[in-house]
Design a protein around this motif. Structure first.
Motif, short mmCIF file in Angstrom:
data_model
loop_
_atom_site.label_atom_id
_atom_site.label_comp_id
_atom_site.label_asym_id
_atom_site.label_seq_id
_atom_site.Cartn_x
_atom_site.Cartn_y
_atom_site.Cartn_z
N GLY A 1 41.26 36.20 52.00
CA GLY A 1 42.09 37.27 51.47
C GLY A 1 41.61 37.84 50.16
O GLY A 1 42.29 38.67 49.57
N LYS A 2 40.45 37.43 49.67
CA LYS A 2 39.92 37.94 48.41
C LYS A 2 38.94 39.07 48.71
O LYS A 2 38.08 38.94 49.56
CB LYS A 2 39.24 36.84 47.62
CG LYS A 2 40.21 35.73 47.17
CD LYS A 2 39.50 34.68 46.35
CE LYS A 2 40.47 33.62 45.87
NZ LYS A 2 39.78 32.59 45.05
N VAL A 3 39.07 40.14 47.97
CA VAL A 3 38.24 41.32 48.19
C VAL A 3 37.61 41.74 46.87
O VAL A 3 38.29 41.85 45.86
CB VAL A 3 39.08 42.48 48.76
CG1 VAL A 3 38.21 43.71 49.00
CG2 VAL A 3 39.79 42.06 50.03
N SER A 4 36.32 41.99 46.90
CA SER A 4 35.62 42.43 45.70
C SER A 4 35.68 43.95 45.58
O SER A 4 35.92 44.67 46.55
CB SER A 4 34.16 41.99 45.73
OG SER A 4 33.45 42.71 46.73
N THR B 1 47.94 45.93 45.32
CA THR B 1 47.21 46.03 44.05
C THR B 1 46.49 47.37 43.88
O THR B 1 46.23 47.79 42.76
CB THR B 1 46.21 44.86 43.90
OG1 THR B 1 45.65 44.86 42.61
CG2 THR B 1 45.09 44.93 44.93
N VAL B 2 46.21 48.06 44.98
CA VAL B 2 45.69 49.43 44.92
C VAL B 2 46.85 50.42 44.93
O VAL B 2 46.80 51.46 44.29
CB VAL B 2 44.72 49.72 46.08
CG1 VAL B 2 44.34 51.19 46.14
CG2 VAL B 2 43.45 48.87 45.93
N PRO C 1 33.69 49.91 37.97
CA PRO C 1 33.51 50.07 39.42
C PRO C 1 34.73 49.56 40.18
O PRO C 1 35.21 48.45 39.94
CB PRO C 1 32.27 49.23 39.72
CG PRO C 1 31.51 49.25 38.43
CD PRO C 1 32.55 49.19 37.35
N GLY C 2 35.24 50.38 41.07
CA GLY C 2 36.43 50.01 41.84
C GLY C 2 37.73 50.45 41.22
O GLY C 2 38.78 50.37 41.88
N ALA D 1 43.43 44.45 41.35
CA ALA D 1 43.02 43.05 41.12
C ALA D 1 42.03 42.66 42.21
O ALA D 1 42.41 42.44 43.34
CB ALA D 1 44.24 42.14 41.13
N TYR D 2 40.77 42.59 41.84
CA TYR D 2 39.73 42.23 42.78
C TYR D 2 39.31 40.77 42.62
O TYR D 2 39.55 40.16 41.57
CB TYR D 2 38.49 43.11 42.55
CG TYR D 2 38.68 44.55 42.88
CD1 TYR D 2 38.91 44.98 44.18
CD2 TYR D 2 38.62 45.53 41.87
CE1 TYR D 2 39.07 46.33 44.48
CE2 TYR D 2 38.79 46.87 42.15
CZ TYR D 2 39.01 47.27 43.47
OH TYR D 2 39.18 48.59 43.75
#
Length: 231
Positions: free
Chosen positions: A67-70, A141-142, A167-168, A228-229
């Motif tokens: 479930g973690k995304v960079s 979070t987005v 970035p992001g 939150a990445y």
């Protein structure tokens, strides 16, 4: 076609990027649609039909861990959408269809007025940002919205708002150079800070009505929201 603010209008009629033209059209045409209760699926990807859902799930499965995304993963998905274009009416993209089918559409109509049907040909920069985040499970979070002003305020309310291009980051633009929330006209993702007073971005609903990679002046940035990445 990304400037859609109505000057000196009541707040519920003041919509940046993804809602202003929508409400104008609804007021003129007198369109109405009763708010309906949509059942939210546990997996937001099931809101996308057929092959689109399968492709998005495959992307998320192959690029995420526990479930973690960079930021790089999100930006790869955003970049993969480059070239998608609206129709002659200013709508018709999968981002419009997705937002109209999402429970958030009913919520934003209740907040801002208008109708769900009006999203069909609405400006879509914020729908694009919301779609990208949701495909990777980052909707919390987005954020999910169609009105850039409220989206920016949402980041600020969570203490995730600032002035550094990362970035992001979700970048909010004000073409008049103002720095207030109601100066916001447009939104996208930061790809990189060029270090020369410009940033490179990926955005939906550019002036060409497409998803494109652009170079933008930092002077036109109102602020940045920070999802939150994963590290």
């Amino acid at each position: 076609m990304f400037i859609h603010r109505l000057l000196d209008a009541p707040k519920k009629h003041l919509k940046a990027c993804a809602f202003g033209g929508l409400l104008v059209a609804q007021i003129v045409a007198g369109t109405t649609l009763a708010a309906r209760a949509d059942t939210a699926a546990d997996d937001p990807l099931t809101r996308i039909a057929g092959a689109e859902a399968s492709q998005a799930k495959d992307f998320a499965r192959s690029h995420t861990s526990a479930g973690k995304v960079s930021a790089n993963t999100l930006l790869a998905l955003a970049r993969s959408q480059v070239g998608i274009a609206e129709n002659a009416a200013g709508g018709g993209t999968k981002f419009h269809s997705w937002y109209m089918s999402h429970p958030r559409a009913v919520q934003t109509v209740a907040r801002d007025g208008g109708s769900v049907a009006g999203f069909a040909n609405a400006a879509w920069c914020d729908m694009f940002v919301s779609w990208v985040g949701t495909q990777l499970g980052l909707q919390d979070t987005v954020g999910v919205d169609a009105y850039t002003v409220e989206h920016a305020k949402w980041f600020a309310a969570q203490g995730r708002w600032g002035t550094a291009a990362r970035p992001g980051a979700v970048v909010f633009f004000g073409w008049n150079g103002g720095k207030g929330f109601y100066d916001i006209d447009h939104v996208g993702f930061v790809l990189r800070d060029n270090g020369d007073g410009t940033i490179q971005t990926v955005e939906g609903n550019t002036d060409n009505g497409r998803v494109e990679i652009r170079e933008r002046e930092v002077a036109k940035v109102v602020g940045y929201g920070y999802p939150a990445y994963a590290a």
